[in-house]
Design a protein around this motif. Structure first.
Motif, PDB file in Angstrom:
ATOM      1  N   LYS A 222       0.825  -1.215   0.000  1.00 41.31           N
ATOM      2  CA  LYS A 222       0.000   0.000   0.000  1.00 41.31           C
ATOM      3  C   LYS A 222       0.857   1.263   0.000  1.00 41.31           C
ATOM      4  O   LYS A 222       0.384   2.345  -0.365  1.00 41.31           O
ATOM      5  CB  LYS A 222      -0.926  -0.011   1.215  1.00 41.31           C
ATOM      6  N   ASN A 223       2.097   1.133   0.415  1.00 41.74           N
ATOM      7  CA  ASN A 223       2.996   2.292   0.479  1.00 41.74           C
ATOM      8  C   ASN A 223       3.993   2.335  -0.680  1.00 41.74           C
ATOM      9  O   ASN A 223       4.844   3.217  -0.719  1.00 41.74           O
ATOM     10  CB  ASN A 223       3.753   2.280   1.802  1.00 41.74           C
ATOM     11  N   ALA A 224       3.879   1.397  -1.599  1.00 39.75           N
ATOM     12  CA  ALA A 224       4.811   1.344  -2.727  1.00 39.75           C
ATOM     13  C   ALA A 224       4.478   2.408  -3.763  1.00 39.75           C
ATOM     14  O   ALA A 224       3.317   2.556  -4.153  1.00 39.75           O
ATOM     15  CB  ALA A 224       4.772  -0.044  -3.368  1.00 39.75           C
ATOM     16  N   ILE A 225       5.485   3.124  -4.208  1.00 42.04           N
ATOM     17  CA  ILE A 225       5.276   4.170  -5.217  1.00 42.04           C
ATOM     18  C   ILE A 225       5.911   3.801  -6.552  1.00 42.04           C
ATOM     19  O   ILE A 225       5.744   4.512  -7.542  1.00 42.04           O
ATOM     20  CB  ILE A 225       5.837   5.525  -4.733  1.00 42.04           C
ATOM     21  N   GLY A 226       6.657   2.708  -6.613  1.00 43.77           N
ATOM     22  CA  GLY A 226       7.397   2.359  -7.815  1.00 43.77           C
ATOM     23  C   GLY A 226       6.550   1.775  -8.931  1.00 43.77           C
ATOM     24  O   GLY A 226       5.477   1.203  -8.694  1.00 43.77           O
ATOM     25  N   LYS A 227       7.058   1.899 -10.140  1.00 44.48           N
ATOM     26  CA  LYS A 227       6.438   1.245 -11.290  1.00 44.48           C
ATOM     27  C   LYS A 227       6.681  -0.254 -11.224  1.00 44.48           C
ATOM     28  O   LYS A 227       5.910  -1.055 -11.748  1.00 44.48           O
ATOM     29  CB  LYS A 227       7.021   1.814 -12.593  1.00 44.48           C
ATOM     30  N   TYR A 228       7.767  -0.617 -10.541  1.00 42.49           N
ATOM     31  CA  TYR A 228       8.120  -2.022 -10.341  1.00 42.49           C
ATOM     32  C   TYR A 228       8.235  -2.290  -8.841  1.00 42.49           C
ATOM     33  O   TYR A 228       8.598  -1.396  -8.066  1.00 42.49           O
ATOM     34  CB  TYR A 228       9.449  -2.348 -11.037  1.00 42.49           C
ATOM     35  N   ILE A 229       7.937  -3.525  -8.463  1.00 40.20           N
ATOM     36  CA  ILE A 229       8.002  -3.920  -7.056  1.00 40.20           C
ATOM     37  C   ILE A 229       8.879  -5.160  -6.946  1.00 40.20           C
ATOM     38  O   ILE A 229       8.706  -6.125  -7.700  1.00 40.20           O
ATOM     39  CB  ILE A 229       6.596  -4.194  -6.497  1.00 40.20           C
ATOM     40  N   ALA A 230       9.803  -5.128  -6.010  1.00 42.59           N
ATOM     41  CA  ALA A 230      10.713  -6.253  -5.779  1.00 42.59           C
ATOM     42  C   ALA A 230      10.573  -6.732  -4.344  1.00 42.59           C
ATOM     43  O   ALA A 230      10.111  -5.999  -3.466  1.00 42.59           O
ATOM     44  CB  ALA A 230      12.158  -5.844  -6.064  1.00 42.59           C
ATOM     45  N   ARG A 231      10.996  -7.976  -4.123  1.00 43.69           N
ATOM     46  CA  ARG A 231      10.961  -8.561  -2.781  1.00 43.69           C
ATOM     47  C   ARG A 231      12.378  -8.811  -2.281  1.00 43.69           C
ATOM     48  O   ARG A 231      13.300  -9.026  -3.058  1.00 43.69           O
ATOM     49  CB  ARG A 231      10.177  -9.875  -2.789  1.00 43.69           C
ATOM     50  N   MET A 232      12.495  -8.782  -0.970  1.00 44.31           N
ATOM     51  CA  MET A 232      13.776  -9.058  -0.326  1.00 44.31           C
ATOM     52  C   MET A 232      13.485  -9.599   1.061  1.00 44.31           C
ATOM     53  O   MET A 232      12.575  -9.104   1.733  1.00 44.31           O
ATOM     54  CB  MET A 232      14.610  -7.770  -0.235  1.00 44.31           C
ATOM     55  N   ASP A 233      14.207 -10.625   1.497  1.00 46.03           N
ATOM     56  CA  ASP A 233      14.066 -11.138   2.851  1.00 46.03           C
ATOM     57  C   ASP A 233      15.134 -10.538   3.751  1.00 46.03           C
ATOM     58  O   ASP A 233      16.240 -10.214   3.307  1.00 46.03           O
ATOM     59  CB  ASP A 233      14.152 -12.665   2.873  1.00 46.03           C
ATOM     60  N   ALA A 234      14.808 -10.445   5.037  1.00 51.63           N
ATOM     61  CA  ALA A 234      15.643  -9.704   5.979  1.00 51.63           C
ATOM     62  C   ALA A 234      16.916 -10.425   6.394  1.00 51.63           C
ATOM     63  O   ALA A 234      17.735  -9.850   7.119  1.00 51.63           O
ATOM     64  CB  ALA A 234      14.824  -9.351   7.219  1.00 51.63           C
ATOM     65  N   ASP A 235      17.102 -11.676   5.960  1.00 56.00           N
ATOM     66  CA  ASP A 235      18.354 -12.369   6.298  1.00 56.00           C
ATOM     67  C   ASP A 235      19.127 -12.800   5.051  1.00 56.00           C
ATOM     68  O   ASP A 235      20.108 -13.530   5.153  1.00 56.00           O
ATOM     69  CB  ASP A 235      18.097 -13.569   7.209  1.00 56.00           C
ATOM     70  N   ASP A 236      18.687 -12.347   3.874  1.00 56.17           N
ATOM     71  CA  ASP A 236      19.384 -12.645   2.627  1.00 56.17           C
ATOM     72  C   ASP A 236      20.218 -11.444   2.181  1.00 56.17           C
ATOM     73  O   ASP A 236      20.081 -10.342   2.727  1.00 56.17           O
ATOM     74  CB  ASP A 236      18.389 -13.029   1.527  1.00 56.17           C
ATOM     75  N   ILE A 237      21.042 -11.662   1.163  1.00 51.69           N
ATOM     76  CA  ILE A 237      21.900 -10.596   0.644  1.00 51.69           C
ATOM     77  C   ILE A 237      21.765 -10.548  -0.879  1.00 51.69           C
ATOM     78  O   ILE A 237      21.956 -11.567  -1.556  1.00 51.69           O
ATOM     79  CB  ILE A 237      23.380 -10.840   1.004  1.00 51.69           C
ATOM     80  N   ALA A 238      21.412  -9.394  -1.415  1.00 50.75           N
ATOM     81  CA  ALA A 238      21.292  -9.232  -2.865  1.00 50.75           C
ATOM     82  C   ALA A 238      22.659  -8.966  -3.477  1.00 50.75           C
ATOM     83  O   ALA A 238      23.493  -8.278  -2.879  1.00 50.75           O
ATOM     84  CB  ALA A 238      20.346  -8.083  -3.194  1.00 50.75           C
ATOM     85  N   THR A 239      22.909  -9.529  -4.659  1.00 51.79           N
ATOM     86  CA  THR A 239      24.127  -9.178  -5.380  1.00 51.79           C
ATOM     87  C   THR A 239      24.026  -7.711  -5.796  1.00 51.79           C
ATOM     88  O   THR A 239      22.922  -7.167  -5.935  1.00 51.79           O
ATOM     89  CB  THR A 239      24.311 -10.055  -6.625  1.00 51.79           C
ATOM     90  N   LYS A 240      25.158  -7.072  -6.007  1.00 48.03           N
ATOM     91  CA  LYS A 240      25.197  -5.620  -6.191  1.00 48.03           C
ATOM     92  C   LYS A 240      24.377  -5.137  -7.385  1.00 48.03           C
ATOM     93  O   LYS A 240      23.788  -4.058  -7.356  1.00 48.03           O
ATOM     94  CB  LYS A 240      26.647  -5.164  -6.344  1.00 48.03           C
ATOM     95  N   ASP A 241      24.296  -5.946  -8.442  1.00 54.75           N
ATOM     96  CA  ASP A 241      23.577  -5.521  -9.646  1.00 54.75           C
ATOM     97  C   ASP A 241      22.274  -6.293  -9.864  1.00 54.75           C
ATOM     98  O   ASP A 241      21.745  -6.327 -10.969  1.00 54.75           O
ATOM     99  CB  ASP A 241      24.473  -5.666 -10.873  1.00 54.75           C
ATOM    100  N   ARG A 242      21.758  -6.905  -8.797  1.00 64.43           N
ATOM    101  CA  ARG A 242      20.551  -7.737  -8.941  1.00 64.43           C
ATOM    102  C   ARG A 242      19.395  -6.970  -9.598  1.00 64.43           C
ATOM    103  O   ARG A 242      18.828  -7.424 -10.594  1.00 64.43           O
ATOM    104  CB  ARG A 242      20.103  -8.258  -7.564  1.00 64.43           C
ATOM    105  N   LEU A 243      19.020  -5.840  -9.043  1.00 62.54           N
ATOM    106  CA  LEU A 243      17.849  -5.108  -9.541  1.00 62.54           C
ATOM    107  C   LEU A 243      18.065  -4.606 -10.970  1.00 62.54           C
ATOM    108  O   LEU A 243      17.157  -4.680 -11.813  1.00 62.54           O
ATOM    109  CB  LEU A 243      17.510  -3.947  -8.610  1.00 62.54           C
ATOM    110  N   GLU A 244      19.258  -4.099 -11.250  1.00 64.26           N
ATOM    111  CA  GLU A 244      19.560  -3.611 -12.595  1.00 64.26           C
ATOM    112  C   GLU A 244      19.449  -4.725 -13.624  1.00 64.26           C
ATOM    113  O   GLU A 244      18.797  -4.561 -14.673  1.00 64.26           O
ATOM    114  CB  GLU A 244      20.971  -3.025 -12.620  1.00 64.26           C
TER     115      GLU A 244
END
Length: 312
Positions: free
Chosen positions: A81-103
């Motif tokens: 309900k608070n998302a303003i993006g054209k795209y929405i992604a998920r992330m868990d609080a104990d994982d680590i995203a690679t530096k260029d994951r979203l791109e």
């Protein structure tokens, strides 16, 4: 550059994991992000202080504190309900995203004309050591095929168009299967799902394992969703709750519980405790056969992915 809203819910993760997770998103090569952090444990002061400090330091963070513990599904929907993006992604609080994951994921989604994508993940232990890999099928048709035998789009790797979440009205209250249910409904509604054939996440495996009873309930929930509509007409939450409170569910649960006991004790003296009656009850239950087929399909899926990786 379009905004990507990244949805991260936290409850009781160690602060060292939470810091790594948050910083892996804030340091993405794709910088136009909104990081929505939903705190579902307002009584935990150390975590609340840490998250508030992050929100003060980076204007891209939208920090939400639930008034009480409301659970993952409600927290996810509060974040949406608070998302303003054209795209929405998920992330868990104990994982680590690679530096260029979203791109990389956004580029893959746009080039392939997908509505939502996931990616492969590298498994890490509690100390951050790499211990294995989670490889998933990439093409929509293969995901559609193998999704019926277990989740094929890893929840913390999602990146999708906003309209997917809006069309589905967010997550439904489906016990431990909210992500599996979401993908079924997305495919039912004509959305095209894919997986980027690259590792975009370090997926943490923790020793705090889910109980066997919870695993059986989760599996039966998944089976019910598949057998009563899947991609044609996914059952309502009310239908699912009716099943979970039925005599049929109790019988299915007892059957799979006995099946798991047999698998775990085939080579021990405990196996002698299994009665002929129990064996007949197991082989008469349709979910016993679905369990076997699921196992075979998972082996087939692993072989298919290995073949595709070798071709690439």
């Amino acid at each position: 550059m379009e905004i990507i809203s990244v949805l991260l819910c936290t409850y009781n993760e160690p602060l060292k994991y939470l810091k790594l997770s948050i910083e892996s998103i804030l340091s993405q090569t794709y910088t136009n992000i909104q990081l929505i952090i939903v705190n579902d444990n307002p009584k935990r002061a150390d975590m609340a202080d840490l998250l508030a400090a992050y929100a003060r330091e980076d204007s891209r963070i939208k920090y939400i504190v639930n008034p009480s513990n409301i659970g993952l599904v409600s927290s996810l929907n509060a974040g949406l309900k608070n998302a303003i993006g054209k795209y929405i992604a998920r992330m868990d609080a104990d994982d680590i995203a690679t530096k260029d994951r979203l791109e990389k994921q956004l580029e893959f989604l746009q080039v392939k004309s997908y509505d939502m994508v996931g990616c492969n993940a590298i498994k890490i232990d509690e100390n951050g050591k790499e211990i294995g890999y989670l490889n998933v099928p990439t093409a929509h048709e293969k995901i559609k095929e193998y999704q019926l035998y277990g989740g094929c789009v890893l929840h913390p790797t999602w990146l999708g168009k906003r309209e997917v979440f809006e069309k589905l009205n967010g997550y439904r209250s489906v016990y431990a299967c909210e992500d599996f249910d979401f993908i079924l409904r997305a495919i039912q509604n004509g959305f095209k799902i894919g997986n980027m054939p690259a590792y975009g996440l370090y997926y943490r495996i923790r020793t705090e394992s889910v109980s066997s009873k919870a695993n059986i309930r989760q599996k039966l929930t998944m089976y019910y969703l598949i057998d009563n509509g899947a991609y044609q007409n996914v059952p309502s939450v009310e239908m699912l709750e009716k099943y979970l409170n039925s005599v049929k569910y109790k019988d299915d649960f007892a059957t799979l519980e006995m099946y798991e006991f047999i698998k775990a004790n085939m080579k021990t003296k405990k196996f002698n405790l299994v009665r002929i009656y129990d064996l007949f009850r197991i082989i008469r239950n349709k979910y016993f056969y679905r369990n076997l087929i699921e196992h075979l399909k998972m082996k087939e899926r692993e072989k298919y992915i290995t073949t595709q990786n070798n071709l690439n």
